[in-house]
Scaffold this motif. Structure first.
Motif, PDB file in Angstrom:
ATOM      1  N   GLU A  47       0.830  -1.253  -0.074  1.00  0.00           N
ATOM      2  CA  GLU A  47      -0.034  -0.019   0.086  1.00  0.00           C
ATOM      3  C   GLU A  47       0.996   1.383   0.136  1.00  0.00           C
ATOM      4  N   GLY A  48       1.915   1.234   0.386  1.00  0.00           N
ATOM      5  CA  GLY A  48       2.782   2.282   0.844  1.00  0.00           C
ATOM      6  C   GLY A  48       3.646   2.701  -0.588  1.00  0.00           C
ATOM      7  N   LEU A  49       4.426   3.587  -0.181  1.00  0.00           N
ATOM      8  CA  LEU A  49       5.539   4.052  -1.296  1.00  0.00           C
ATOM      9  C   LEU A  49       6.845   3.278  -1.232  1.00  0.00           C
ATOM     10  N   CYS A  50       7.608   2.812  -2.174  1.00  0.00           N
ATOM     11  CA  CYS A  50       8.914   2.518  -2.089  1.00  0.00           C
ATOM     12  C   CYS A  50       9.878   2.998  -2.828  1.00  0.00           C
ATOM     13  N   LEU A  51      10.927   3.312  -2.496  1.00  0.00           N
ATOM     14  CA  LEU A  51      11.787   4.448  -2.928  1.00  0.00           C
ATOM     15  C   LEU A  51      13.217   3.597  -3.041  1.00  0.00           C
ATOM     16  N   LEU A  52      13.787   3.650  -4.224  1.00  0.00           N
ATOM     17  CA  LEU A  52      15.199   3.152  -4.456  1.00  0.00           C
ATOM     18  C   LEU A  52      16.104   4.220  -4.106  1.00  0.00           C
ATOM     19  N   MET A  53      17.009   3.996  -3.268  1.00  0.00           N
ATOM     20  CA  MET A  53      17.814   4.901  -2.866  1.00  0.00           C
ATOM     21  C   MET A  53      19.231   4.429  -2.684  1.00  0.00           C
ATOM     22  N   SER A  54      20.235   5.200  -2.502  1.00  0.00           N
ATOM     23  CA  SER A  54      21.636   4.528  -2.068  1.00  0.00           C
ATOM     24  C   SER A  54      22.390   5.617  -1.528  1.00  0.00           C
ATOM     25  N   GLU A  55      23.659   5.153  -0.989  1.00  0.00           N
ATOM     26  CA  GLU A  55      24.633   6.222  -0.216  1.00  0.00           C
ATOM     27  C   GLU A  55      25.676   6.337  -1.650  1.00  0.00           C
ATOM     28  N   VAL A  56      26.088   7.395  -1.532  1.00  0.00           N
ATOM     29  CA  VAL A  56      26.994   7.767  -2.579  1.00  0.00           C
ATOM     30  C   VAL A  56      28.290   8.646  -2.155  1.00  0.00           C
ATOM     31  N   ASP A  57      29.413   8.501  -2.777  1.00  0.00           N
ATOM     32  CA  ASP A  57      30.528   9.288  -2.499  1.00  0.00           C
ATOM     33  C   ASP A  57      30.065  10.785  -2.668  1.00  0.00           C
ATOM     34  N   ASP A  58      29.551  10.957  -3.898  1.00  0.00           N
ATOM     35  CA  ASP A  58      29.582  12.385  -4.312  1.00  0.00           C
ATOM     36  C   ASP A  58      28.125  12.644  -4.734  1.00  0.00           C
ATOM     37  N   PRO A  59      27.240  13.317  -3.653  1.00  0.00           N
ATOM     38  CA  PRO A  59      25.800  13.354  -4.091  1.00  0.00           C
ATOM     39  C   PRO A  59      25.396  14.625  -4.985  1.00  0.00           C
ATOM     40  N   THR A  60      26.412  15.326  -5.556  1.00  0.00           N
ATOM     41  CA  THR A  60      25.920  16.456  -6.264  1.00  0.00           C
ATOM     42  C   THR A  60      25.113  16.343  -7.527  1.00  0.00           C
ATOM     43  N   GLY A  61      24.217  17.319  -7.466  1.00  0.00           N
ATOM     44  CA  GLY A  61      22.965  17.370  -8.289  1.00  0.00           C
ATOM     45  C   GLY A  61      21.801  16.326  -7.951  1.00  0.00           C
ATOM     46  N   LEU A  62      21.997  15.665  -7.240  1.00  0.00           N
ATOM     47  CA  LEU A  62      20.873  14.528  -6.815  1.00  0.00           C
ATOM     48  C   LEU A  62      20.083  14.846  -5.521  1.00  0.00           C
ATOM     49  N   GLY A  63      18.688  14.327  -5.764  1.00  0.00           N
ATOM     50  CA  GLY A  63      17.977  14.591  -4.475  1.00  0.00           C
ATOM     51  C   GLY A  63      18.228  13.959  -3.331  1.00  0.00           C
ATOM     52  N   ARG A  64      18.326  14.887  -2.017  1.00  0.00           N
ATOM     53  CA  ARG A  64      18.852  14.231  -0.667  1.00  0.00           C
ATOM     54  C   ARG A  64      17.544  13.610  -0.113  1.00  0.00           C
ATOM     55  N   ILE A  65      17.882  12.502   0.604  1.00  0.00           N
ATOM     56  CA  ILE A  65      16.920  11.545   1.478  1.00  0.00           C
ATOM     57  C   ILE A  65      16.906  12.381   2.926  1.00  0.00           C
ATOM     58  N   ILE A  66      15.766  13.083   3.164  1.00  0.00           N
ATOM     59  CA  ILE A  66      15.664  13.440   4.559  1.00  0.00           C
ATOM     60  C   ILE A  66      15.041  12.565   5.496  1.00  0.00           C
ATOM     61  N   ARG A  67      15.665  12.471   6.715  1.00  0.00           N
ATOM     62  CA  ARG A  67      15.042  11.422   7.631  1.00  0.00           C
ATOM     63  C   ARG A  67      14.747  12.051   8.822  1.00  0.00           C
ATOM     64  N   ASP A  68      13.825  11.745   9.759  1.00  0.00           N
ATOM     65  CA  ASP A  68      13.466  12.145  10.978  1.00  0.00           C
ATOM     66  C   ASP A  68      14.331  11.580  12.158  1.00  0.00           C
ATOM     67  N   ALA A  69      14.146  11.924  13.300  1.00  0.00           N
ATOM     68  CA  ALA A  69      15.074  11.538  14.549  1.00  0.00           C
ATOM     69  C   ALA A  69      14.955   9.768  14.586  1.00  0.00           C
ATOM     70  N   LYS A  70      13.745   9.616  14.118  1.00  0.00           N
ATOM     71  CA  LYS A  70      13.714   7.955  14.382  1.00  0.00           C
ATOM     72  C   LYS A  70      14.243   7.176  13.076  1.00  0.00           C
ATOM     73  N   ASP A  71      14.826   8.072  12.313  1.00  0.00           N
ATOM     74  CA  ASP A  71      15.412   7.501  11.275  1.00  0.00           C
ATOM     75  C   ASP A  71      14.471   7.319  10.077  1.00  0.00           C
ATOM     76  N   GLU A  72      13.286   7.561  10.100  1.00  0.00           N
ATOM     77  CA  GLU A  72      12.361   7.182   9.062  1.00  0.00           C
ATOM     78  C   GLU A  72      12.427   8.488   8.041  1.00  0.00           C
ATOM     79  N   VAL A  73      12.297   7.872   6.726  1.00  0.00           N
ATOM     80  CA  VAL A  73      12.380   8.720   5.457  1.00  0.00           C
ATOM     81  C   VAL A  73      11.257   9.693   5.666  1.00  0.00           C
ATOM     82  N   ILE A  74      11.338  10.931   5.407  1.00  0.00           N
ATOM     83  CA  ILE A  74      10.110  12.073   5.400  1.00  0.00           C
ATOM     84  C   ILE A  74      10.078  12.824   4.407  1.00  0.00           C
ATOM     85  N   GLY A  75      11.218  12.848   3.433  1.00  0.00           N
ATOM     86  CA  GLY A  75      11.040  13.749   2.259  1.00  0.00           C
ATOM     87  C   GLY A  75      12.350  13.456   1.461  1.00  0.00           C
TER      88      GLY A  75
END
Ligand code: UD1
Ligand code: CA
Length: 461
Positions: free
Chosen positions: A120-148
């Motif tokens: 039912e939810g939303l599945c996002l494909l993401m990754s940690e990279v050395d150089d994030p230049t130009g890309l959308g950054r993942i925002i997490r809350d204090a509980k480490d949940e993705v919020i934006g």
């Protein structure tokens, strides 16, 4: 599962600096978009929808053989706008997977996992990279949940330090997308409708957000310029070489091998450096391909030895043949078992029989040559009269002496011998020696000319 895949491919790709829309640039000989469409097909979706815009009808035209729905996005107002155009033809209950036409290395395995996970939810494909230049950054809350997800241009300096990035690939239901998309506005630096805003909306709806990583970090690499295209090409090529090594191929250097198409290969094949294979190629067991050879659309038997710098296109080669070095086998060449083609020999639309050989400096065009024939050095089938092409037929066990012109149409009988240096214009009978050479003579008392002495003095002034 009712699965619909949307591939976004409307952008121009300014950074390619090209007349050609970005997704038509080639990776391993195939347009970027074709890689994505073929990967999408392997997920067995109900339908694939490709959003196009830049480049006009070039995309639908070039991919007309694919069963996909083409969605025209007249203005590139952002990724959310692109998806909005595709949604009307997707049923509410469907699961939707969003792919990018310029992310060609994504694997079926990663996507399968992503699609299976999104209930039912939303599945996002993401990754940690050395150089994030130009890309959308993942925002997490204090509980480490993705919020934006925040785009670089809208990010604070602190957010720009985040190196967890969004790949652009997501999966959710059509139902949710249809609810969320009308709520997305373009209040951002780029004045675009961002698809990434669905994360914020999912959070608001208290829907689960699942984050996924690809099996390999390079899978989500996006191609924005020619430098990235070159990097992706090398990744793709080394992966192919790895697969071939598992099938029993030895590469002297797997990093200097290019396969632009499909290669079906037997075991114990050895490939030296800078070999290029294109189109559909089959190579049997125990073959050796030496350095710098180019093979395009070929069927090659077992234990064939292709020596360095040979060029083969649309050919059929049976077992135990030897080719090259520096041989050119053009379309319609067929070599029977044990045939040999040596250096500086060009062959076109010609069949060479069992154990027959043309070892040096020869042109064979539009010819049918029997078994055990020897074609001497410098032989030429004169197949073209300036208007029409004509055929040469050479019987089994014939011997063609060096420097012979065979002016077609012509038949050389079996066991015929042609004397060296002949220009043959009529059929030659079997078992006989045929030659057109003048009788050799020597002129007694003949003198070499003397050097002329000029009357005038030559001035260099
Ligand atoms: C997008 C993501 C970003 C992510 C990145 C990964 C948004 C707002 N941002 O940014 O978070 O890190 O991809 O590569 O989604 N396209 C259309 N129509 C449009 C705009 C884009 O079809 O109106 C297509 C493009 O052709 C391209 C894809 O969508 O294939 C991505 O567009 P692009 O403008 O490159 O997005 P990014 O800025 O890279
Ligand atoms: Ca991009």
């Amino acid at each position: 599962m009712n699965l619909h895949i949307i591939i976004l491919a409307a952008g121009k790709g300014l950074r390619m600096v090209s007349e050609l829309p970005k997704v038509l640039h080639k990776l391993a000989g195939k347009p970027l978009l074709q890689h994505v469409i073929e990967t999408a097909k392997r997920l067995n979706p109900n339908k694939i929808h490709v959003v196009y815009g830049n480049g006009g009808t070039l995309l639908p035209e070039q991919f007309s053989q694919y069963d996909v729905e083409w969605i025209h996005q007249p203005e590139q107002l952002g990724t959310a706008d692109a998806v909005r155009h595709a949604l009307p033809s997707i049923p509410d209950i469907a699961k939707v997977l969003i792919l990018y036409g310029d992310v060609p290395l994504i694997s079926v395995a990663t996507l399968e996992e992503l699609v299976d996970a999104s209930q039912e939810g939303l599945c996002l494909l993401m990754s940690e990279v050395d150089d994030p230049t130009g890309l959308g950054r993942i925002i997490r809350d204090a509980k480490d949940e993705v919020i934006g997800i925040v785009e670089e241009k809208d990010a604070t300096l602190e957010q720009r330090e985040i190196n967890e990035i969004y790949s652009g690939i997501l999966s959710t239901t059509a139902n949710q997308l249809k609810k969320w998309l009308p709520k997305i506005e373009k209040q951002n630096q780029q004045k675009e409708f961002y698809l990434t805003d669905v994360v914020r909306l999912a959070v608001k709806d208290k829907l689960p957000i699942l984050d996924f990583c690809p099996y390999y970090a390079w899978e989500i690499m996006g191609i924005n310029n020619r430098s990235e295209l070159a990097v992706a090409e090398r990744i793709f090529q080394i992966n192919q070489a790895e697969q071939l090594m598992k099938k029993g191929v030895t590469f002297f250097d797997p990093e200097r091998f290019d396969l632009r198409g499909e290669l079906d290969v037997g075991q114990d094949v050895t490939i030296d450096v800078n070999v290029i294979i294109e189109g559909k190629v089959k190579i049997g067991s125990g073959c050796t391909i030496e350095a710098g050879s180019i093979i395009r659309n070929a069927e090659i038997g077992d234990h064939v030895h292709i020596k360095a710098f040979s060029h083969l296109e649309d050919v059929k080669i049976e077992n135990e043949c030897q080719i090259g070095p520096f041989a050119r086998l053009r379309p319609g060449t067929e070599l029977a078992t044990g045939a040999r083609i040596g250096n500086f020999v060009e062959v076109k639309n010609t069949k060479l029989g069992v154990n027959s050989k043309a070892n040096h400096l020869t042109y064979l065009g539009d010819a049918t040559i029997g078994d055990h024939v020897n074609i001497g050095a410098g032989t030429i089938t004169c197949n073209y009269d300036g208007i029409n092409k004509h055929t040469t037929i050479i019987g089994d066990y014939a011997f063609i002496g060096s420097n012979t012109e065979l002016v077609a149409p012509l038949t050389i009988g079996p066991y015929a011998t042609i004397g060296a240096g002949s220009t043959i214009t009529k059929d030659a009978p079997p078992h006989q020696l045929t030659l057109t050479r003048g009788v050799q003579k020597s002129i007694e008392g003949w003198k070499r000319p003397d050097k002329k002495v000029s009357d005038k003095k030559v001035s260099h002034l």
